[in-house]
Write a protein that holds these residues in place. Structure first.
Motif, PDB file in Angstrom:
ATOM      1  N   ILE A   1      -2.960  -0.851   2.304  1.00 60.22           N
ATOM      2  CA  ILE A   1      -3.896  -0.778   1.184  1.00 60.22           C
ATOM      3  C   ILE A   1      -3.814  -2.041   0.328  1.00 60.22           C
ATOM      4  O   ILE A   1      -4.824  -2.562  -0.143  1.00 60.22           O
ATOM      5  CB  ILE A   1      -3.606   0.465   0.321  1.00 60.22           C
ATOM      6  N   ALA A   2      -2.604  -2.540   0.135  1.00 57.32           N
ATOM      7  CA  ALA A   2      -2.392  -3.695  -0.741  1.00 57.32           C
ATOM      8  C   ALA A   2      -2.908  -5.001  -0.138  1.00 57.32           C
ATOM      9  O   ALA A   2      -3.118  -5.982  -0.861  1.00 57.32           O
ATOM     10  CB  ALA A   2      -0.904  -3.829  -1.069  1.00 57.32           C
TER      11      ALA A   2
ATOM     12  N   TYR B   1     -14.997  -1.722  -3.297  1.00 54.78           N
ATOM     13  CA  TYR B   1     -15.946  -2.551  -4.023  1.00 54.78           C
ATOM     14  C   TYR B   1     -15.153  -3.697  -4.637  1.00 54.78           C
ATOM     15  O   TYR B   1     -14.940  -4.704  -4.006  1.00 54.78           O
ATOM     16  CB  TYR B   1     -16.713  -1.741  -5.069  1.00 54.78           C
ATOM     17  N   SER B   2     -14.633  -3.510  -5.851  1.00 57.54           N
ATOM     18  CA  SER B   2     -13.697  -4.497  -6.386  1.00 57.54           C
ATOM     19  C   SER B   2     -12.295  -4.218  -5.858  1.00 57.54           C
ATOM     20  O   SER B   2     -11.409  -5.071  -5.910  1.00 57.54           O
ATOM     21  CB  SER B   2     -13.703  -4.464  -7.920  1.00 57.54           C
ATOM     22  N   GLY B   3     -12.074  -3.036  -5.354  1.00 62.42           N
ATOM     23  CA  GLY B   3     -10.827  -2.600  -4.739  1.00 62.42           C
ATOM     24  C   GLY B   3     -11.093  -1.303  -4.006  1.00 62.42           C
ATOM     25  O   GLY B   3     -12.227  -0.817  -3.951  1.00 62.42           O
TER      26      GLY B   3
ATOM     27  N   ILE C   1      -5.259   6.271  -8.911  1.00 68.81           N
ATOM     28  CA  ILE C   1      -4.074   6.782  -8.217  1.00 68.81           C
ATOM     29  C   ILE C   1      -3.106   5.625  -8.040  1.00 68.81           C
ATOM     30  O   ILE C   1      -3.457   4.596  -7.460  1.00 68.81           O
ATOM     31  CB  ILE C   1      -4.455   7.352  -6.830  1.00 68.81           C
ATOM     32  N   VAL C   2      -1.893   5.760  -8.565  1.00 70.69           N
ATOM     33  CA  VAL C   2      -0.918   4.678  -8.479  1.00 70.69           C
ATOM     34  C   VAL C   2       0.326   5.141  -7.732  1.00 70.69           C
ATOM     35  O   VAL C   2       0.735   6.305  -7.815  1.00 70.69           O
ATOM     36  CB  VAL C   2      -0.521   4.155  -9.881  1.00 70.69           C
ATOM     37  N   SER C   3       0.912   4.228  -6.991  1.00 65.66           N
ATOM     38  CA  SER C   3       2.172   4.474  -6.290  1.00 65.66           C
ATOM     39  C   SER C   3       2.885   3.138  -6.145  1.00 65.66           C
ATOM     40  O   SER C   3       2.352   2.095  -6.533  1.00 65.66           O
ATOM     41  CB  SER C   3       1.919   5.114  -4.920  1.00 65.66           C
TER      42      SER C   3
ATOM     43  N   ILE D   1       0.702   0.026  -6.152  1.00 65.75           N
ATOM     44  CA  ILE D   1      -0.475   0.158  -5.304  1.00 65.75           C
ATOM     45  C   ILE D   1      -1.482   1.047  -6.031  1.00 65.75           C
ATOM     46  O   ILE D   1      -1.137   2.124  -6.511  1.00 65.75           O
ATOM     47  CB  ILE D   1      -0.127   0.790  -3.936  1.00 65.75           C
ATOM     48  N   SER D   2      -2.731   0.594  -6.128  1.00 63.88           N
ATOM     49  CA  SER D   2      -3.749   1.344  -6.863  1.00 63.88           C
ATOM     50  C   SER D   2      -4.950   1.650  -5.982  1.00 63.88           C
ATOM     51  O   SER D   2      -5.413   0.791  -5.226  1.00 63.88           O
ATOM     52  CB  SER D   2      -4.222   0.544  -8.084  1.00 63.88           C
TER      53      SER D   2
END
Length: 356
Positions: A210-211, A329-331, A289-291, A298-299
């Protein structure tokens, strides 16, 4: 002067009353409408001659070859040949959160989950109740001739161009009647279809994936996946702080905060996923959502429409898994299909008092 009713008038009135009763009796029988010959979807479409992967590679990989090229995020082409593909329904609008959208997935030539040819594609259909026709696990065949394929806000999609309420030309949903000539349901829905198992992005390698911004490409968008994390908006000091756009004073009466009874029978307050007061122009609310993985945060944006089954659920303070349609989109962002896409599911006592 009043006219005295004669015998002829009296008989005429009686006849009218009898006729009215006759019509009334027919109406109250609730006879089914004559729908013989009407079909919602097509039958007998040609056999598939392409795949979702090939369709996206041809029409969604670049805006430079599109017949309508607004920008790198919004472009499309009219398909003028019989290109037929199949996919399995992995997301629909059962909760009202996905709007006029069905997500199809196919493993492609490799035939395995997670391979390069494991691809998803949005099917835009102008109807607000699609799930009775497109059950999860339903195999669907699509003939693209006469439809448009391209990207809407970077996400590959099949549909028809339209003008938004803001006057912007975009690739929108096809008309519902187009199903009768372009879309065929193949067999019965299979609740155990392998395509219904999402890509798991919850472990360290998934979060690393994801990152990596290099993965934000047409090959990985849209994606049927599961992510894991906490809701940023209810962590630390943010948990009890109202957000911009809310009203009144703090005491559990902000529009984005809900009162609920916890397992100990105590009243607590928390924010909900998609309060009306925070909606954007698309009638959605973005949460985060953050981890953590390898020392990095990671968002993933959780995008939820207002006024559906998910909107008024309180956001848990602990880590959960979220399954849905991912795009970027932006992320990266994810849209849930239903309340069951939150795991472990929220405690049954949460949110029972309704929004304040």
């Amino acid at each position: 002067m009043y006219k005295i009713m004669d015998k002829k008038d009296f008989i005429a009135i009686i006849c009218c009353l009898v006729a009215a009763l006759g019509f009334s009796g027919c109406y109250n029988d609730f006879d089914d409408a004559d729908t013989e010959g009407y079909k919602v979807t097509a039958t007998g479409l040609p056999e598939p001659n392409t795949t979702i992967y090939d369709v996206k590679a041809r029409f969604c990989a670049s805006n430079t070859t599109a017949t309508t090229n607004l920008n790198a995020s919004n472009f499309w082409s009219l398909v003028e040949e019989d290109l037929v593909f199949e996919g399995t329904v992995v997301a629909n609008d059962v909760s009202g959160n996905l709007y006029q959208t069905v997500l199809l997935r196919d493993f492609g030539a490799d035939g395995t989950a997670g391979s390069a040819t494991d691809q998803c594609l949005q099917l835009g259909i102008k109807n607000t109740c699609l799930y009775p026709y497109f059950h999860l696990g339903q195999r669907v065949r699509v003939n693209l001739k006469g439809l448009y394929v391209g990207c809407y806000s970077k996400a590959p999609k099949v549909g028809t161009p339209y003008y938004t309420s803001a006057g912007n030309n975009r690739l929108g949903p096809m008309l519902f009647d187009a199903l009768r000539t372009h879309v065929e349901l193949i067999g019965d829905p299979n609740p155990q279809a392998p395509e219904l198992t999402p890509i798991d992005l919850t472990d360290a390698s998934g979060k690393k994936w994801i990152a990596d911004n290099a993965n934000q490409s047409w090959k990985n968008c849209p994606l049927f996946a599961t992510v894991e994390g906490r809701m940023k908006e209810v962590q630390g000091a943010a948990a009890r702080n109202p957000e911009a756009g809310t009203e009144d004073s703090w005491a559990g009466v902000y529009e984005d905060i809900i009162a609920y009874t916890n397992a100990a029978g105590e009243t607590e307050y928390s924010k909900i996923y998609a309060p009306e007061c925070l909606r954007d122009a698309g009638y959605c609310v973005d949460r985060t959502i953050v981890s953590e993985a390898a020392g990095k945060t990671i968002s993933v944006t959780l995008r939820t429409g207002t006024g559906n089954d998910i909107s008024f659920l309180v956001m848990p303070h602990d880590s959960r898994r979220y399954t849905g349609m991912m795009s970027y989109y932006s992320g990266w962002q994810i849209v849930l299909r239903d309340v069951d896409d939150i795991y472990p599911q929220l405690d049954a006592t949460l949110g029972t008092t309704g929004p304040r």
